[in-house]
Scaffold this motif. Structure first.
Motif, PDB file in Angstrom:
ATOM      1  N   MET A   1       6.989 -18.052  -9.200  1.00  0.00           N
ATOM      2  CA  MET A   1       7.812 -17.034  -8.532  1.00  0.00           C
ATOM      3  C   MET A   1       7.038 -16.469  -7.336  1.00  0.00           C
ATOM      4  SD  MET A   1      10.623 -15.137  -8.547  1.00  0.00           S
ATOM      5  CE  MET A   1      11.264 -15.297 -10.212  1.00  0.00           C
ATOM      6  N   LEU A   2       7.670 -16.419  -6.173  1.00  0.00           N
ATOM      7  CA  LEU A   2       7.050 -15.823  -5.004  1.00  0.00           C
ATOM      8  C   LEU A   2       7.171 -14.305  -5.068  1.00  0.00           C
ATOM      9  CD1 LEU A   2       8.287 -18.195  -2.154  1.00  0.00           C
ATOM     10  CD2 LEU A   2       6.049 -18.175  -3.273  1.00  0.00           C
ATOM     11  N   ILE A   3       6.131 -13.612  -4.623  1.00  0.00           N
ATOM     12  CA  ILE A   3       6.134 -12.147  -4.663  1.00  0.00           C
ATOM     13  C   ILE A   3       7.280 -11.594  -3.832  1.00  0.00           C
ATOM     14  CG2 ILE A   3       4.541 -11.917  -2.731  1.00  0.00           C
ATOM     15  CD1 ILE A   3       4.601  -9.669  -5.851  1.00  0.00           C
ATOM     16  N   ASP A   4       7.660 -12.308  -2.768  1.00  0.00           N
ATOM     17  CA  ASP A   4       8.739 -11.825  -1.899  1.00  0.00           C
ATOM     18  C   ASP A   4      10.100 -11.888  -2.577  1.00  0.00           C
ATOM     19  OD1 ASP A   4       6.959 -11.296   0.099  1.00  0.00           O
ATOM     20  OD2 ASP A   4       7.308 -13.164   1.202  1.00  0.00           O
ATOM     21  N   ASP A   5      10.206 -12.615  -3.660  1.00  0.00           N
ATOM     22  CA  ASP A   5      11.480 -12.707  -4.384  1.00  0.00           C
ATOM     23  C   ASP A   5      11.669 -11.551  -5.365  1.00  0.00           C
ATOM     24  OD1 ASP A   5      12.134 -15.076  -3.105  1.00  0.00           O
ATOM     25  OD2 ASP A   5      11.176 -16.320  -4.636  1.00  0.00           O
ATOM     26  N   LEU A   6      10.624 -10.739  -5.560  1.00  0.00           N
ATOM     27  CA  LEU A   6      10.706  -9.611  -6.475  1.00  0.00           C
ATOM     28  C   LEU A   6      11.069  -8.337  -5.724  1.00  0.00           C
ATOM     29  CD1 LEU A   6       7.510 -10.254  -8.634  1.00  0.00           C
ATOM     30  CD2 LEU A   6       9.863 -10.956  -9.121  1.00  0.00           C
ATOM     31  N   GLU A   7      11.666  -7.395  -6.455  1.00  0.00           N
ATOM     32  CA  GLU A   7      11.937  -6.076  -5.880  1.00  0.00           C
ATOM     33  C   GLU A   7      10.766  -5.167  -6.258  1.00  0.00           C
ATOM     34  OE1 GLU A   7      14.552  -7.369  -8.087  1.00  0.00           O
ATOM     35  OE2 GLU A   7      15.275  -8.454  -6.328  1.00  0.00           O
ATOM     36  N   THR A   8       9.990  -4.768  -5.250  1.00  0.00           N
ATOM     37  CA  THR A   8       8.806  -3.944  -5.495  1.00  0.00           C
ATOM     38  C   THR A   8       8.830  -2.713  -4.605  1.00  0.00           C
ATOM     39  OG1 THR A   8       7.445  -5.048  -3.823  1.00  0.00           O
ATOM     40  CG2 THR A   8       7.445  -6.001  -6.033  1.00  0.00           C
ATOM     41  N   SER A   9       8.022  -1.729  -4.981  1.00  0.00           N
ATOM     42  CA  SER A   9       7.888  -0.516  -4.184  1.00  0.00           C
ATOM     43  C   SER A   9       6.923  -0.773  -3.033  1.00  0.00           C
ATOM     44  CB  SER A   9       7.359   0.629  -5.058  1.00  0.00           C
ATOM     45  OG  SER A   9       6.916   1.708  -4.265  1.00  0.00           O
ATOM     46  N   ASP A  10       7.150  -0.129  -1.901  1.00  0.00           N
ATOM     47  CA  ASP A  10       6.231  -0.244  -0.770  1.00  0.00           C
ATOM     48  C   ASP A  10       4.879   0.376  -1.092  1.00  0.00           C
ATOM     49  OD1 ASP A  10       8.149  -1.508   0.731  1.00  0.00           O
ATOM     50  OD2 ASP A  10       8.874   0.351   1.658  1.00  0.00           O
ATOM     51  N   GLU A  11       4.871   1.375  -1.995  1.00  0.00           N
ATOM     52  CA  GLU A  11       3.641   2.080  -2.329  1.00  0.00           C
ATOM     53  C   GLU A  11       2.814   1.345  -3.385  1.00  0.00           C
ATOM     54  OE1 GLU A  11       6.653   3.653  -2.338  1.00  0.00           O
ATOM     55  OE2 GLU A  11       6.390   4.583  -0.351  1.00  0.00           O
ATOM     56  N   ASP A  12       3.460   0.660  -4.325  1.00  0.00           N
ATOM     57  CA  ASP A  12       2.735   0.045  -5.431  1.00  0.00           C
ATOM     58  C   ASP A  12       3.508  -1.173  -5.916  1.00  0.00           C
ATOM     59  OD1 ASP A  12       1.323  -0.647  -7.714  1.00  0.00           O
ATOM     60  OD2 ASP A  12       0.971   1.422  -8.313  1.00  0.00           O
ATOM     61  N   ILE A  13       2.925  -2.347  -5.741  1.00  0.00           N
ATOM     62  CA  ILE A  13       3.625  -3.569  -6.145  1.00  0.00           C
ATOM     63  C   ILE A  13       3.386  -3.899  -7.615  1.00  0.00           C
ATOM     64  CG2 ILE A  13       3.472  -4.522  -3.826  1.00  0.00           C
ATOM     65  CD1 ILE A  13       1.279  -6.411  -4.878  1.00  0.00           C
ATOM     66  N   PHE A  14       2.763  -2.982  -8.349  1.00  0.00           N
ATOM     67  CA  PHE A  14       2.477  -3.235  -9.754  1.00  0.00           C
ATOM     68  C   PHE A  14       3.193  -2.279 -10.700  1.00  0.00           C
ATOM     69  CE2 PHE A  14      -1.301  -4.845  -7.489  1.00  0.00           C
ATOM     70  CZ  PHE A  14      -1.170  -6.188  -7.823  1.00  0.00           C
ATOM     71  N   LEU A  15       4.097  -1.481 -10.177  1.00  0.00           N
ATOM     72  CA  LEU A  15       4.884  -0.579 -11.014  1.00  0.00           C
ATOM     73  C   LEU A  15       6.359  -0.683 -10.633  1.00  0.00           C
ATOM     74  CD1 LEU A  15       2.655   2.657 -11.079  1.00  0.00           C
ATOM     75  CD2 LEU A  15       3.019   1.037 -12.948  1.00  0.00           C
ATOM     76  N   GLY A  16       7.218  -0.689 -11.640  1.00  0.00           N
ATOM     77  CA  GLY A  16       8.657  -0.719 -11.396  1.00  0.00           C
ATOM     78  C   GLY A  16       9.136  -1.985 -10.712  1.00  0.00           C
ATOM     79  N   VAL A  17       8.509  -3.127 -11.007  1.00  0.00           N
ATOM     80  CA  VAL A  17       8.862  -4.399 -10.378  1.00  0.00           C
ATOM     81  C   VAL A  17      10.038  -5.039 -11.129  1.00  0.00           C
ATOM     82  CG1 VAL A  17       8.028  -6.698  -9.753  1.00  0.00           C
ATOM     83  CG2 VAL A  17       6.489  -4.715  -9.633  1.00  0.00           C
ATOM     84  N   THR A  18      11.049  -5.452 -10.386  1.00  0.00           N
ATOM     85  CA  THR A  18      12.238  -6.052 -11.003  1.00  0.00           C
ATOM     86  C   THR A  18      12.583  -7.375 -10.334  1.00  0.00           C
ATOM     87  OG1 THR A  18      13.735  -4.851  -9.503  1.00  0.00           O
ATOM     88  CG2 THR A  18      13.178  -3.785 -11.597  1.00  0.00           C
ATOM     89  N   TYR A  19      13.351  -8.177 -11.070  1.00  0.00           N
ATOM     90  CA  TYR A  19      13.900  -9.431 -10.532  1.00  0.00           C
ATOM     91  C   TYR A  19      15.359  -9.495 -10.959  1.00  0.00           C
ATOM     92  CZ  TYR A  19      14.738 -14.382  -9.684  1.00  0.00           C
ATOM     93  OH  TYR A  19      15.260 -15.584  -9.237  1.00  0.00           O
ATOM     94  N   ARG A  20      16.221  -9.499  -9.955  1.00  0.00           N
ATOM     95  CA  ARG A  20      17.658  -9.474 -10.189  1.00  0.00           C
ATOM     96  C   ARG A  20      18.064  -8.291 -11.057  1.00  0.00           C
ATOM     97  NH1 ARG A  20      19.098 -15.948 -11.105  1.00  0.00           N
ATOM     98  NH2 ARG A  20      18.513 -16.590  -8.981  1.00  0.00           N
ATOM     99  N   GLY A  21      17.404  -7.153 -10.767  1.00  0.00           N
ATOM    100  CA  GLY A  21      17.759  -5.899 -11.409  1.00  0.00           C
ATOM    101  C   GLY A  21      17.126  -5.655 -12.759  1.00  0.00           C
TER     102      GLY A  21
END
Length: 296
Positions: A1-21
């Motif tokens: 999975m590419l990181i760009d395909d995930l929904e991440t926060s601009d502040e922290d890419i390690f919290l609240g990460v989702t894929y297709r909701g």
């Protein structure tokens, strides 16, 4: 999975990460600049993560526990260690490429060193005592924590909490000004007139009309205005205006051709000055009487 395909926060890419909701569990990679691999569990970074430079050399490696950073090691491009961090017990170290330790923080203290390896600052968290040193080992400034109304020891930046090595500072003040770690303390070294507490919390002094700064202070201000560092020059202009330094008028006139805007000063956290050096100098000239005198 590419990181760009995930929904991440601009502040922290390690919290609240989702894929297709939905909270993401799995591995994500980033190949935009070298290679990075991140692991997630229920939408939070979890486990071993790392990144490499384009040539394959390790750039950093860190371990997460449901988004919380447990430890991290970073490397320079040549493979030498750049920094180390552990959360329990707390230890954060920064190194130069040659291996020289320049910063170390634990739960009990913060120490920094010059590139030469000489101790620069020693700050104890337990009693909030700090000492700053010059590159040759001479102490420059000392500060002790102050007791609050509740009896707690607190760290304040008021001049009354500092001790200064006056003879050393008067000789080396300009070279020390170039160091952002020392700059805030230098400004608090400048004297206040007797029985005239600061009228505001800002570092700029506010004096009675008939106050005249000592000769050495006026020399410091003139040296600041002559500095090629625009932040130092800008603060020198402000001090010349506050102290009404008559000797600074020729230097201020020389600044009238400088249309540059200084970067934010070392000790400020805001966006900096919006006026050019010329505008600041012009205003100072208007507010410094041509024949200023401290005599009645």
């Amino acid at each position: 999975m590419l990181i760009d395909d995930l929904e991440t926060s601009d502040e922290d890419i390690f919290l609240g990460v989702t894929y297709r909701g939905k909270p993401f569990t799995g591995t994500a990679v980033d190949e935009s600049d070298g290679y990075a691999e991140y692991h997630y569990l229920d939408g939070s970074g979890h486990g071993r993560c790392f990144s490499r430079y384009p040539d394959g050399q390790m750039e950093d490696e860190f371990f997460l526990d449901h988004g919380k950073l447990l430890s991290e090691t970073c490397w320079y491009g040549d493979g030498s260690v750049k920094s180390r961090f552990t959360s329990d017990p707390l230890l954060h170290q920064d190194f130069l490429p040659d291996g020289t330790l320049i910063r170390e923080e634990t739960a009990g203290y913060l120490k920094t060193w010059y590139d030469s390896g000489a101790l620069k600052q020693d700050f104890s968290y337990s009693d909030l005592k700090m000492t700053c040193y010059a590159p040759d080992g001479t102490w420059i400034a000392r500060q002790n924590g102050q007791h609050s109304n509740r009896g707690e020891i607190i760290f304040v930046m008021e001049r009354s909490s500092f001790q200064f090595n006056d003879p050393f500072l008067r000789t080396h003040y300009l070279e020390l000004l170039e160091d952002p770690d020392f700059y805030p303390f230098f400004l608090r070294w400048l004297p206040e007139p007797p029985k005239h507490p600061p009228a505001r919390r800002d570092w700029l002094p506010k004096f009675p009309r008939k106050y005249e700064a000592p000769l050495w202070v006026r020399e410091v201000v003139c040296a600041m205005i002559s500095s090629e560092n625009l932040s130092i020059k800008n603060d020198g202009i402000s001090l010349a205006e506050a102290y009404a330094v008559q000797e600074a008028r020729p230097l201020l006139r020389q600044c009238l051709g400088c249309r540059q805007i200084p970067l934010p000063a070392y000790y400020r956290g805001g966006s900096g000055c919006s006026l050019t050096i010329a505008q600041r100098a012009s205003a100072a000239l208007r507010n410094i009487p041509p024949q200023h005198s401290g005599q009645p």
